[in-house]
Design a protein around this motif. Structure first.
Motif, PDB file in Angstrom:
ATOM      1  N   UNK A  40      35.699  28.215  -4.175  1.00 47.32           N
ATOM      2  CA  UNK A  40      36.659  27.525  -3.314  1.00 47.32           C
ATOM      3  C   UNK A  40      36.580  26.004  -3.479  1.00 47.32           C
ATOM      4  N   UNK A  41      35.361  25.463  -3.611  1.00 47.03           N
ATOM      5  CA  UNK A  41      35.211  24.011  -3.761  1.00 47.03           C
ATOM      6  C   UNK A  41      35.777  23.555  -5.103  1.00 47.03           C
ATOM      7  N   UNK A  42      35.495  24.303  -6.165  1.00 46.23           N
ATOM      8  CA  UNK A  42      36.032  23.963  -7.483  1.00 46.23           C
ATOM      9  C   UNK A  42      37.563  24.019  -7.469  1.00 46.23           C
ATOM     10  N   UNK A  43      38.106  25.044  -6.832  1.00 47.72           N
ATOM     11  CA  UNK A  43      39.557  25.180  -6.729  1.00 47.72           C
ATOM     12  C   UNK A  43      40.157  24.008  -5.960  1.00 47.72           C
ATOM     13  N   UNK A  44      39.510  23.632  -4.857  1.00 45.14           N
ATOM     14  CA  UNK A  44      39.991  22.496  -4.064  1.00 45.14           C
ATOM     15  C   UNK A  44      39.968  21.207  -4.890  1.00 45.14           C
ATOM     16  N   UNK A  45      38.899  20.991  -5.644  1.00 46.49           N
ATOM     17  CA  UNK A  45      38.781  19.784  -6.469  1.00 46.49           C
ATOM     18  C   UNK A  45      39.852  19.747  -7.553  1.00 46.49           C
ATOM     19  N   UNK A  46      40.114  20.887  -8.162  1.00 45.02           N
ATOM     20  CA  UNK A  46      41.151  20.969  -9.196  1.00 45.02           C
ATOM     21  C   UNK A  46      42.521  20.612  -8.620  1.00 45.02           C
ATOM     22  N   UNK A  47      42.821  21.125  -7.427  1.00 45.34           N
ATOM     23  CA  UNK A  47      44.118  20.852  -6.794  1.00 45.34           C
ATOM     24  C   UNK A  47      44.249  19.387  -6.418  1.00 45.34           C
ATOM     25  N   UNK A  48      43.196  18.805  -5.875  1.00 48.03           N
ATOM     26  CA  UNK A  48      43.243  17.390  -5.499  1.00 48.03           C
ATOM     27  C   UNK A  48      43.427  16.495  -6.717  1.00 48.03           C
ATOM     28  N   UNK A  49      42.766  16.849  -7.822  1.00 50.24           N
ATOM     29  CA  UNK A  49      42.905  16.075  -9.060  1.00 50.24           C
ATOM     30  C   UNK A  49      44.302  16.225  -9.645  1.00 50.24           C
ATOM     31  N   UNK A  50      44.773  17.466  -9.685  1.00 46.97           N
ATOM     32  CA  UNK A  50      46.089  17.757 -10.276  1.00 46.97           C
ATOM     33  C   UNK A  50      47.216  17.029  -9.536  1.00 46.97           C
ATOM     34  N   UNK A  51      47.158  17.018  -8.207  1.00 46.81           N
ATOM     35  CA  UNK A  51      48.267  16.472  -7.412  1.00 46.81           C
ATOM     36  C   UNK A  51      48.001  15.079  -6.863  1.00 46.81           C
ATOM     37  N   UNK A  52      46.889  14.480  -7.263  1.00 40.61           N
ATOM     38  CA  UNK A  52      46.635  13.108  -6.845  1.00 40.61           C
ATOM     39  C   UNK A  52      46.250  12.967  -5.389  1.00 40.61           C
ATOM     40  N   UNK A  53      45.503  13.931  -4.845  1.00 45.51           N
ATOM     41  CA  UNK A  53      45.053  13.849  -3.457  1.00 45.51           C
ATOM     42  C   UNK A  53      46.008  14.514  -2.484  1.00 45.51           C
ATOM     43  N   UNK A  54      45.759  14.291  -1.201  1.00 48.38           N
ATOM     44  CA  UNK A  54      46.554  14.929  -0.151  1.00 48.38           C
ATOM     45  C   UNK A  54      48.040  14.560  -0.198  1.00 48.38           C
ATOM     46  N   UNK A  55      48.412  13.290  -0.465  1.00 48.34           N
ATOM     47  CA  UNK A  55      49.844  12.983  -0.532  1.00 48.34           C
ATOM     48  C   UNK A  55      50.593  13.843  -1.537  1.00 48.34           C
ATOM     49  N   UNK A  56      49.978  14.091  -2.686  1.00 53.58           N
ATOM     50  CA  UNK A  56      50.618  14.936  -3.690  1.00 53.58           C
ATOM     51  C   UNK A  56      50.722  16.379  -3.246  1.00 53.58           C
ATOM     52  N   UNK A  57      49.713  16.865  -2.547  1.00 55.94           N
ATOM     53  CA  UNK A  57      49.759  18.241  -2.043  1.00 55.94           C
ATOM     54  C   UNK A  57      50.823  18.395  -0.959  1.00 55.94           C
ATOM     55  N   UNK A  58      51.004  17.355  -0.143  1.00 59.17           N
ATOM     56  CA  UNK A  58      52.063  17.394   0.873  1.00 59.17           C
ATOM     57  C   UNK A  58      53.420  17.576   0.213  1.00 59.17           C
ATOM     58  N   UNK A  59      53.649  16.898  -0.903  1.00 60.67           N
ATOM     59  CA  UNK A  59      54.955  16.918  -1.580  1.00 60.67           C
ATOM     60  C   UNK A  59      55.125  18.091  -2.527  1.00 60.67           C
ATOM     61  N   UNK A  60      54.038  18.748  -2.905  1.00 55.86           N
ATOM     62  CA  UNK A  60      54.110  19.778  -3.937  1.00 55.86           C
ATOM     63  C   UNK A  60      55.014  20.932  -3.520  1.00 55.86           C
ATOM     64  N   UNK A  61      55.788  21.426  -4.464  1.00 53.90           N
ATOM     65  CA  UNK A  61      56.658  22.574  -4.222  1.00 53.90           C
ATOM     66  C   UNK A  61      55.818  23.813  -3.940  1.00 53.90           C
ATOM     67  N   UNK A  62      56.248  24.591  -2.959  1.00 55.95           N
ATOM     68  CA  UNK A  62      55.477  25.772  -2.535  1.00 55.95           C
ATOM     69  C   UNK A  62      55.235  26.731  -3.699  1.00 55.95           C
ATOM     70  N   UNK A  63      56.294  27.049  -4.439  1.00 51.77           N
ATOM     71  CA  UNK A  63      56.174  28.057  -5.507  1.00 51.77           C
ATOM     72  C   UNK A  63      55.365  27.526  -6.679  1.00 51.77           C
ATOM     73  N   UNK A  64      55.534  26.251  -6.984  1.00 57.16           N
ATOM     74  CA  UNK A  64      54.730  25.650  -8.046  1.00 57.16           C
ATOM     75  C   UNK A  64      53.258  25.655  -7.659  1.00 57.16           C
ATOM     76  N   UNK A  65      52.988  25.295  -6.414  1.00 57.23           N
ATOM     77  CA  UNK A  65      51.609  25.265  -5.936  1.00 57.23           C
ATOM     78  C   UNK A  65      51.000  26.668  -5.947  1.00 57.23           C
ATOM     79  N   UNK A  66      51.797  27.662  -5.555  1.00 59.18           N
ATOM     80  CA  UNK A  66      51.303  29.037  -5.520  1.00 59.18           C
ATOM     81  C   UNK A  66      50.919  29.575  -6.882  1.00 59.18           C
ATOM     82  N   UNK A  67      51.523  29.026  -7.923  1.00 61.08           N
ATOM     83  CA  UNK A  67      51.216  29.476  -9.279  1.00 61.08           C
ATOM     84  C   UNK A  67      50.025  28.767  -9.899  1.00 61.08           C
ATOM     85  N   UNK A  68      49.558  27.697  -9.254  1.00 56.97           N
ATOM     86  CA  UNK A  68      48.441  26.938  -9.808  1.00 56.97           C
ATOM     87  C   UNK A  68      47.117  27.677  -9.624  1.00 56.97           C
TER      88      UNK A  68
END
Length: 222
Positions: A40-68
């Motif tokens: 879970x921690x590795x997955x969280x780190x990958x998502x934060x890096x990919x989307x540039x932190x919380x602001x990027x995750x806020x804006x990320x498309x639901x379906x795109x995020x679900x496929x990551x």
């Protein structure tokens, strides 16, 4: 790969408090479990890096995020819900303490909601005689210009709520808050209409990312 029990985010939160956890650990608690490839921690780190932190995750498309990284619909829904709760909490806290004394005060009230949007949106902040926030209202979604603006619709909430002051805010999805000629013309119309209605336009703010721009400072109307 499972973490030792004393390194697991949930156990660390219970023992040391939420403030002791870093962002990846907090996000890992929301995700609950990892995938076949990452905990879970590795997955969280990958998502934060990919989307540039919380602001990027806020804006990320639901379906795109679900496929990551095999995140899936359930984890994506948990993540999006938690981010939305955080955003709404910041807005509620702002409204509770808000007496607006400056353009910065007004910008803080709407910035979290407007600065990450990919479309233009206008908000109207209604204020009482002490410049305390009565309500913040969404009015327009799309390009904010004089061809679609209806001045009566902008001021109607202030008339209904008997509010003597308003602040208009809209965002520039480009992130650059520099006013256009259209922004300036719309502001002139709003100032003139406000004088006729005895409702003072205190400011028209353009919200960029991360800066904002005060048209009152630029145009200096009285």
């Amino acid at each position: 790969m499972d973490l030792p029990s004393d390194e697991r985010p949930r156990e660390r939160l219970q023992k040391h408090g939420a403030e002791a956890l870093n962002l990846s650990e907090l996000l890992a608690i929301i995700l609950r479990t990892g995938t076949t490839r990452n905990n879970a921690i590795e997955l969280a780190s990958l998502l934060l890096t990919k989307y540039g932190g919380l602001p990027g995750l806020v804006c990320a498309d639901f379906h795109e995020l679900g496929n990551e990284y095999g995140l899936g619909a359930a984890k994506t829904a948990q993540l999006k819900a938690a981010l939305e709760i955080g955003k709404r909490l910041s807005m509620l806290q702002a409204e509770k303490r808000y007496q607006i004394r400056s353009a910065d005060d007004a910008a803080r009230l709407v910035k979290m909601e407007l600065m990450y949007l990919e479309h233009e949106e206008m908000h109207i902040i209604l204020l009482d005689t002490k410049n305390q926030v009565v309500e913040s209202i969404k009015r327009y979604k799309g390009t904010v210009n004089s061809s679609v603006l209806r001045i009566a619709e902008i001021f109607r909430p202030a008339i209904v709520r008997n509010c003597p002051h308003v602040i208009i805010c809209h965002n520039h999805p480009s992130g650059d808050p520099t006013p256009s000629a259209e922004d300036i013309e719309v502001t002139r119309q709003l100032v003139a209409a406000g004088k006729l209605l005895d409702i003072e336009l205190l400011d028209h703010l353009i919200i960029g990312n991360p800066r904002h721009f005060s048209l009152k400072d630029k145009m200096q109307w009285s």
